[in-house]
Motif scaffolding. Structure first.
Motif, short mmCIF file in Angstrom:
data_model
loop_
_atom_site.label_atom_id
_atom_site.label_comp_id
_atom_site.label_asym_id
_atom_site.label_seq_id
_atom_site.Cartn_x
_atom_site.Cartn_y
_atom_site.Cartn_z
N GLY A 37 82.09 23.96 76.53
CA GLY A 37 82.67 25.23 76.78
C GLY A 37 82.43 26.13 75.39
N GLN A 38 81.61 25.76 74.60
CA GLN A 38 81.34 26.65 73.51
C GLN A 38 80.10 27.63 73.80
OE1 GLN A 38 80.75 23.72 70.16
NE2 GLN A 38 82.37 24.50 69.14
N HIS A 39 79.97 28.33 72.83
CA HIS A 39 79.06 29.42 73.06
C HIS A 39 77.99 29.57 71.90
CE1 HIS A 39 82.30 31.79 71.52
NE2 HIS A 39 81.54 32.29 70.59
N ILE A 40 76.92 30.15 71.86
CA ILE A 40 75.91 30.53 70.70
C ILE A 40 75.82 32.06 70.74
CG2 ILE A 40 74.70 28.29 70.45
CD1 ILE A 40 72.77 29.25 72.50
N ALA A 41 75.45 32.57 69.26
CA ALA A 41 74.88 33.67 69.33
C ALA A 41 73.45 33.82 69.05
CB ALA A 41 75.38 34.30 67.93
N LEU A 42 72.86 34.64 69.80
CA LEU A 42 71.46 34.97 69.66
C LEU A 42 71.24 36.32 69.05
CD1 LEU A 42 70.43 34.10 73.35
CD2 LEU A 42 70.92 32.55 71.41
N ARG A 43 70.21 36.33 68.24
CA ARG A 43 69.80 37.65 67.23
C ARG A 43 68.31 37.78 67.42
NH1 ARG A 43 70.91 37.35 61.18
NH2 ARG A 43 68.99 35.81 61.13
N ARG A 44 68.12 39.25 67.59
CA ARG A 44 66.72 39.76 67.63
C ARG A 44 66.80 40.85 66.84
NH1 ARG A 44 64.70 43.29 72.24
NH2 ARG A 44 62.68 42.41 71.72
N THR A 45 65.58 41.36 66.45
CA THR A 45 65.30 43.00 65.91
C THR A 45 64.34 43.70 66.91
OG1 THR A 45 65.88 41.94 63.72
CG2 THR A 45 64.82 44.07 63.77
#
Length: 351
Positions: A37-45
């Motif tokens: 049920g957990q989530h992850i944060a994704l990052r890009r520039t």
């Protein structure tokens, strides 16, 4: 903290969604071991601008090597979803934050159910698959709503659950924009329809936990239906996937008294600092001026990544779609939505 992870697979699910799988190196396996049920944060520039988005993990929570797979639906004008859908390829590297979130179910015996809409199936797929695999004494009912059959994410994965555990997994599907040859009539799953439908599907009062996930309207309607059927608030868990800018959720009036000057003290990863709160800034924006590693993703009061404990002082939150009532009663706030209501405020991100 973000970690650069290599994309190992990009799978087209529907005409507007993909599933992205990341390689997790041995040294990060414990970091990325998730609870269903957990989530992850994704990052890009892109063009000098940092873009962050959160996506739920759809893979079962493995006992050995973690599988990090998320479902991403294309959102109109969505910068990250457009990039993931049209450009992201195997071999690319994406910065990924460790799993977080409290919309979870640790496998245990019992009867559980979920009401989901659209991409809200993503975390529930992980929850149901892990539960059925690990706990022989558990049953799960999935009630899902989609616009059309063609737009339905993870069709094969859900069908596999039905094939593997026909006696313990109940599936009910509703589409809102086309007629089905079998099953329930088309139409939205609103409060009135769910109030009538749920008692005919399963013993509502005997369900140990309800998991609601999807657009705000569906989740709110489902919660009201369940409460009207006598389900205790403690048995209802919810996660919002999309909130319109004009949606309700304001917790305190904008006219609430605000001090002329306020100072924020915050503890993060064992280190404390204090900063003046500039006029109009949220407490998260204040922390970010001194600590770029402060946790956040959506900045919209939806994902809960910026959850912090209010040690002292008072704040007003613009809106909250992430924290359960028990959490706010215990003193937790969303830093991205909080503004000082006293001259001194102290937050602890480590609790």
């Amino acid at each position: 903290m973000f970690h650069p992870l290599r994309v190992s697979e990009v799978e087209r699910l529907t005409d507007d969604s993909v599933a992205v799988t990341f390689d997790v190196p041995p040294e990060l396996r414990e970091t990325f071991r998730h609870i269903p049920g957990q989530h992850i944060a994704l990052r890009r520039t892109a063009q000098g601008q940092e873009i962050r988005r959160t996506y739920s993990i759809c893979a079962p929570a493995g006992a050995s090597d973690p599988v990090l797979r998320v479902g991403i639906r294309l959102v109109e004008s969505g910068e990250f979803s457009t990039y993931a859908f049209k450009e992201l390829a195997v071999g690319d590297t994406v910065e990924v934050m460790a799993p977080t979130g409290r919309f979870v179910l640790e496998p245990r015996a019992g009867h559980f159910a979920a009401i989901v809409g659209g991409s809200g199936i993503t975390p529930v797929l992980s929850i149901a698959a892990t539960l059925l695999e690990r706990e022989p004494g558990a049953r799960f009912c999935l009630i899902r709503s989609d616009r059309t059959v063609a737009s339905t994410m993870f069709l094969e994965e859900v069908a596999d659950l039905k094939d593997r555990w026909p006696d313990r997994f109940q599936l009910v599907t509703v589409v809102s924009r086309e007629e089905q040859q079998a099953g329930l009539p088309s139409g939205r799953l609103d409060r009135e329809r769910l109030t009538e439908l749920l008692p005919s599907l399963l013993p509502v009062a005997e369900v140990d936990g309800w998991f609601l996930c999807g657009p705000l309207g569906l989740v709110t309607g489902a919660e009201h239906a369940l409460r009207g059927l006598g389900v205790a608030r403690s048995r209802i868990h919810q996660e919002i996937f999309h909130v319109d800018d004009g949606a309700a959720g304001v917790l305190s009036p904008a006219s609430a008294r605000v001090p002329a000057r306020s100072t924020l003290t915050a503890t993060l990863d064992g280190r404390s600092g204090n900063w003046p709160v500039l006029e109009g800034d949220s407490l998260l924006e204040t922390v970010l001026r001194g600590r770029s590693d402060a946790p956040y993703a959506c900045k919209g009061g939806v994902c809960g990544t910026c959850r912090a404990f209010l040690v002292s002082g008072e704040v007003r939150m613009d809106r909250n779609f992430a924290l359960e009532p028990e959490e706010t009663e215990a003193g937790y706030v969303l830093a991205c939505q909080s503004h000082p209501a006293t001259a001194e405020v102290e937050l602890d991100f480590d609790r």
